[in-house]
Design a protein around this motif. Structure first.
Motif, PDB file in Angstrom:
ATOM      1  N   ASP A 173     119.399  32.394  27.238  1.00  0.00           N
ATOM      2  CA  ASP A 173     117.739  33.230  27.187  1.00  0.00           C
ATOM      3  C   ASP A 173     116.734  32.246  27.436  1.00  0.00           C
ATOM      4  N   ASN A 174     115.755  32.495  28.135  1.00  0.00           N
ATOM      5  CA  ASN A 174     114.537  31.649  28.263  1.00  0.00           C
ATOM      6  C   ASN A 174     113.186  32.571  27.921  1.00  0.00           C
ATOM      7  N   GLN A 175     112.507  32.252  27.181  1.00  0.00           N
ATOM      8  CA  GLN A 175     111.563  32.822  26.720  1.00  0.00           C
ATOM      9  C   GLN A 175     110.227  32.018  26.453  1.00  0.00           C
ATOM     10  N   THR A 194     107.485  37.437  34.276  1.00  0.00           N
ATOM     11  CA  THR A 194     106.137  36.965  33.705  1.00  0.00           C
ATOM     12  C   THR A 194     104.821  37.755  33.803  1.00  0.00           C
ATOM     13  N   ILE A 215     105.992  32.167  25.448  1.00  0.00           N
ATOM     14  CA  ILE A 215     104.833  33.005  24.932  1.00  0.00           C
ATOM     15  C   ILE A 215     103.795  31.977  24.760  1.00  0.00           C
ATOM     16  N   ALA A 245     103.241  35.149  29.035  1.00  0.00           N
ATOM     17  CA  ALA A 245     104.481  35.391  28.508  1.00  0.00           C
ATOM     18  C   ALA A 245     105.354  35.553  29.634  1.00  0.00           C
ATOM     19  N   GLN A 246     106.615  34.953  29.333  1.00  0.00           N
ATOM     20  CA  GLN A 246     107.882  34.904  30.288  1.00  0.00           C
ATOM     21  C   GLN A 246     109.138  35.070  29.515  1.00  0.00           C
ATOM     22  N   VAL A 247     110.074  36.025  29.853  1.00  0.00           N
ATOM     23  CA  VAL A 247     111.069  36.296  29.448  1.00  0.00           C
ATOM     24  C   VAL A 247     112.383  36.383  30.503  1.00  0.00           C
ATOM     25  N   ALA A 273     113.592  36.188  36.156  1.00  0.00           N
ATOM     26  CA  ALA A 273     112.379  35.777  35.035  1.00  0.00           C
ATOM     27  C   ALA A 273     111.228  36.764  35.042  1.00  0.00           C
TER      28      ALA A 273
END
Length: 499
Positions: A356-358, A154, A360, A336-338, A152
């Motif tokens: 997926d893990n998002q 961040t 904002i 924000a994290q993707v 992840a």
């Protein structure tokens, strides 16, 4: 009557213990010739003042190292091993009613992250991997579940606020450079202190030598005067005056010997030397022929002295306070994290069936009505900055003025030293001539006493003028951090020193 031998032995020990210290043999002192350069070298290596300056440098060094480390990537590990809960929590059912449900589970989690500060934006960028495990009890069967976040990315970024890291990159190097200059100046101030103690001892020994010579001369003259008195060639008043001179000379010698011991103890203590050493200071026979120009001295001082770093640092800190007050008027932050995540009761599938893990998130905090509080804080910071600016201008002007006076004093001291040297030689010759003239009866004891006083004062003045020369010289070195004799800057290997 018989005497108990044990009682006699105890009596002997008691008498030996009660013997006065004055009856014990005095500890002999070992003579040690000490030059000014040797005293300076010892002071810089062994004195308490030098150790204190080194301690302050090490503190500043590790503070700077900590700041530099904050700019580098940081690897962190966090975990909960384990967390067990067995309690009741409120739960709202589908019909709107509430009930309490029982929780009975254990969880474990761990995460490894690589965090990097972004100095030009003030944000933080993190690369994280984590794994969570939970097992539930009390349901008839044991259920467990894994959840993994293999990777992840961040970003945590404040917007419109003050960038503290950017300001630290400007302030902290100045703070460390200031500490380095302070250490070098402190080392030169240690030299100034040892010069003062050295010349105090030198003058004390000279006073003892003068007092002994004066006592010998007074006793010799008194013997001659008594012979002349018997022949009627001298008055009773002159004879009594010479006898009084002998008594005064003995009193002066005793006082000067006490002062010598005190000054020797002070110098030995400062140099961390043993008390069994009798220090014999050597009068410096030469001085470096230096003439200083004020503008050159000021230039070197502004280049190397800690005041130049101090002024810039304090100005930047005042600017930072203003920027911080302005940044506090509103707060906007971006998060924000993707990445990817997986969850399953089987550990292997948590890393194969990824989703997926998002995230904002933008947070805003803007005051609508604060009655001018934040605006007032900005005005206070701006006013303080102006005060600091005026203080810095005054300190810089005072620094330049004191340096001008010190430069003039040093240049004038060269002439004063030469005059004192010539006066010392003349006073010695005059006294010797007056002694010879007194012996043939052509001058009075008053004239002889005046010549002796002039001789002694001329010698003391020469030593004091020599002390002032070296003191001014190292004082200028401590301010400019420049060796005007060798025409090189005063520096040190700080990495080696702080080890």
């Amino acid at each position: 009557m018989s005497v108990n031998p044990c009682w006699l032995f105890r009596l002997f020990l008691a008498v030996l213990f009660l013997l006065p210290v004055s009856l014990l043999p005095a500890q002999e002192l070992t003579p040690r010739t000490l030059t000014l350069s040797e005293a300076i070298m010892l002071a810089r290596k062994q004195s308490v003042d030098a150790a204190s300056a080194l301690g302050q440098l090490k503190s500043a060094y590790w503070s700077y190292r900590s700041f530099r480390a904050e700019l580098l990537p940081e690897v962190n590990f966090s975990a909960t091993l384990p967390s067990y809960r067995k309690n009741y929590n409120a739960y709202q059912q589908s019909d709107g009613s509430h009930t309490y449900v029982r929780n009975d589970y254990m969880s474990l989690n761990g995460a490894i992250s690589v965090d990097q500060s972004i100095w030009f934006t003030g944000g933080t960028l993190s690369l994280t991997t984590s794994l969570d495990y939970m097992t539930q009890f009390g349901t008839g069967s044991r259920n467990h579940q894994f959840m993994s976040v293999p990777v992840a990315l961040t970003l945590n970024q404040p917007l419109f606020g003050v960038n503290s890291v950017k300001w630290d990159r400007r302030i902290e190097p100045l703070r460390y450079a200031e500490a380095q200059a302070n250490f070098l100046s402190a080392t030169e101030r240690v030299t100034m202190t040892v010069i003062q103690y050295y010349f105090n001892l030198l003058l004390a020994r000279e006073n003892v030598s003068i007092a002994r010579q004066n006592l010998q001369n007074a006793e010799k003259l008194c013997e001659v005067a008594e012979s002349k008195r018997r022949m009627g060639k001298i008055s009773e008043n002159d004879l009594l005056q010479l006898r009084l001179n002998v008594l005064n000379a003995r009193s002066t010698l005793t006082a000067n010997e006490s002062s010598l011991k005190s000054n020797m103890f002070t110098l030995r203590s400062f140099l961390a030397l043993g008390e069994t050493e009798e220090l014999i200071p050597v009068l410096p026979d030469s001085v470096p022929p230096i003439s200083l120009e004020y503008h050159e001295v000021l230039k070197k001082a502004l280049e190397h002295n800690s005041i130049s770093y101090n002024l810039r640092r304090r100005q930047l800190e005042a600017d930072y306070q203003v920027a911080q007050a302005k940044g506090n008027r509103r707060q906007v932050s971006l998060y924000a994290q993707v990445g990817f995540t997986g969850s399953d009761s089987d550990f292997g599938r948590t890393y194969t069936e990824m989703k997926d893990n998002q995230v904002i998130q933008v947070g805003v905090q803007v005051p609508i009505l604060d009655w001018g509080k934040r605006r007032g804080q900005v005005k206070v910071a701006e006013s303080n900055r102006e005060v600091v600016r005026q203080q810095l201008r005054k300190e810089e002007a005072d620094f330049s003025q004191s340096l001008f006076v010190l430069t003039e004093q040093f240049n004038n001291q060269v002439n004063q030293l030469q005059i004192a040297l010539e006066a010392d030689a003349i006073a010695r010759r005059r006294y010797q001539s007056n002694v010879e003239t007194f012996l043939i009866g052509k001058i009075s004891t008053l004239d002889l006493n005046d010549a002796q006083t002039s001789k002694d004062e001329a010698r003391r003045k020469y030593i004091n003028e020599l002390f002032s020369y070296w003191y001014y010289y190292y004082q200028i070195r401590s301010i400019t951090l420049w060796d005007f004799a060798a025409q090189t800057n005063i520096d040190a290997d700080f990495e080696e020193i702080v080890r």
